[in-house]
Design a protein around this motif. Sequence first.
Motif, short mmCIF file in Angstrom:
data_model
loop_
_atom_site.label_atom_id
_atom_site.label_comp_id
_atom_site.label_asym_id
_atom_site.label_seq_id
_atom_site.Cartn_x
_atom_site.Cartn_y
_atom_site.Cartn_z
N LEU A 138 0.82 -1.21 0.00
CA LEU A 138 0.00 0.00 0.00
C LEU A 138 0.86 1.26 0.00
O LEU A 138 0.62 2.20 -0.77
CB LEU A 138 -0.93 0.00 1.21
CG LEU A 138 -2.07 -1.02 1.20
CD1 LEU A 138 -2.82 -1.00 2.52
CD2 LEU A 138 -3.02 -0.75 0.04
N THR A 139 1.87 1.31 0.86
CA THR A 139 2.67 2.53 0.97
C THR A 139 3.54 2.74 -0.27
O THR A 139 3.69 3.88 -0.73
CB THR A 139 3.54 2.50 2.24
OG1 THR A 139 4.28 1.26 2.27
CG2 THR A 139 2.71 2.60 3.49
N ILE A 140 4.12 1.67 -0.80
CA ILE A 140 4.92 1.84 -2.02
C ILE A 140 4.03 2.25 -3.18
O ILE A 140 4.40 3.12 -4.00
CB ILE A 140 5.69 0.54 -2.34
CG1 ILE A 140 6.78 0.30 -1.30
CG2 ILE A 140 6.30 0.61 -3.74
CD1 ILE A 140 7.53 -1.00 -1.46
N GLY A 141 2.83 1.67 -3.26
CA GLY A 141 1.90 2.06 -4.31
C GLY A 141 1.51 3.52 -4.22
O GLY A 141 1.51 4.25 -5.23
N LEU A 142 1.21 3.99 -3.00
CA LEU A 142 0.88 5.41 -2.81
C LEU A 142 2.08 6.29 -3.13
O LEU A 142 1.93 7.38 -3.71
CB LEU A 142 0.41 5.65 -1.38
CG LEU A 142 -0.98 5.11 -1.02
CD1 LEU A 142 -1.23 5.25 0.48
CD2 LEU A 142 -2.06 5.85 -1.80
#
Length: 415
Positions: free
Chosen positions: A15-19
Amino acid sequence: MEAFVTPVNLVIAALTIGLGIAKAAAVRQQRDWALRLTASVLMLAGLIFLMATPLVYRAVGGAMSSPNICALLVPVSTLLCVGHAHILSQLWQEDRRTPEVLRRTAARWAPLYAGAITVMTALYAHAPLGPAAPLKFAAVYSHVPEVVALHLVYWVALITAVVVTVRECSKLPVPGRPGFRRALGWFAVGLGMDLVNVGLTATALLVSKAGTEQMTGVAESAWVATIASCIAANIALASMVLRSRRAERQDRRTLMCLHDLVVGHDPAVARDPHIVLAPRWSLWTRFDTSLELNSLMAETHDGCGRLSPWWSPLPAAAVARLAVAPGRQDLDEGLPAGWNLAAAQEAAILLHAAQARDAGQPVLPVGTQLVKLPGADVEPHADREHLVQVARHLDHPVVVEAAELARLVQAAAAP
């Protein structure tokens, strides 16, 4: 513990890498340092959780022939992440975002981060380590002096950076912005949970060093504090992003009236309608409102410039005179942000110029044209706020009356 941490870490990392990637893509359209740092913080946080996942921890260690290399990469990335947050806290303060102040801040704090990372790397390289120990490295290798020293250096640097950053966040002036204050609170909680991790890890390391073998569970549970830290920080960043997006949508709606005034009946637009911002929708612009807002502002500035042959000093003078006229009770009507003389004068000038252009009146003689608008000297970071203020003043009674007075004076002076 590994059965719990592995799926949680992988989900948070994805989630954080995608954001972070989405934010990095947005940087191409909006060259903003705060946005760049937010993207970097998100990607670093994702990498921290990815490298701390036991499965990945062992895979990276095997690939690099150093089973516990992630025990160094995770704290180094954490320091870099907190350093980015430190810079963000500076950018959120108007008086500290100038290049000179940022350079001084970087020069003052870079030695702390660079020095700590260099010393930690040297200590790790010199430490006699054995098999991989994900999540419990500090407890398992508490008997190795280099590991103890590595953690002490890391903790001193981390605690210093966190305390300073939280203090900066607490001093941020946010009058009339309770939502931003709540977001800062979550941001501070996220940073503070890193200190909980330090406390639990230190307990595990020191007690294990004293000869107790049952402290690996405490070392593993310290990662739960890091999970809580990431969740709180993401809540803060998401809240700020949502507030920014709402403000952009509101400003876009406000600016449309100014855009329509200066562009709507422009003869150049009649000849080439494609130069006007066309209504459009896409999955990207649905989430990146700044792109369309920037286009709207660019077209508005261009439209204002094409009105320059009809810029007259008369509306600005009329606004200044009417604003101080005795008995005026309407200066605050319909102006949520309050009365702004420069914005009102610019609004009157543009309103009068657009009316003259639409009526087919000849351009003003060169010597009588206004050279620049009252907002021409506004700093780039305040340009959007100024344009919004101009748009809000367009229908104010003083502005409308000033434009009409200027028209009457010009009509009376005409041969």
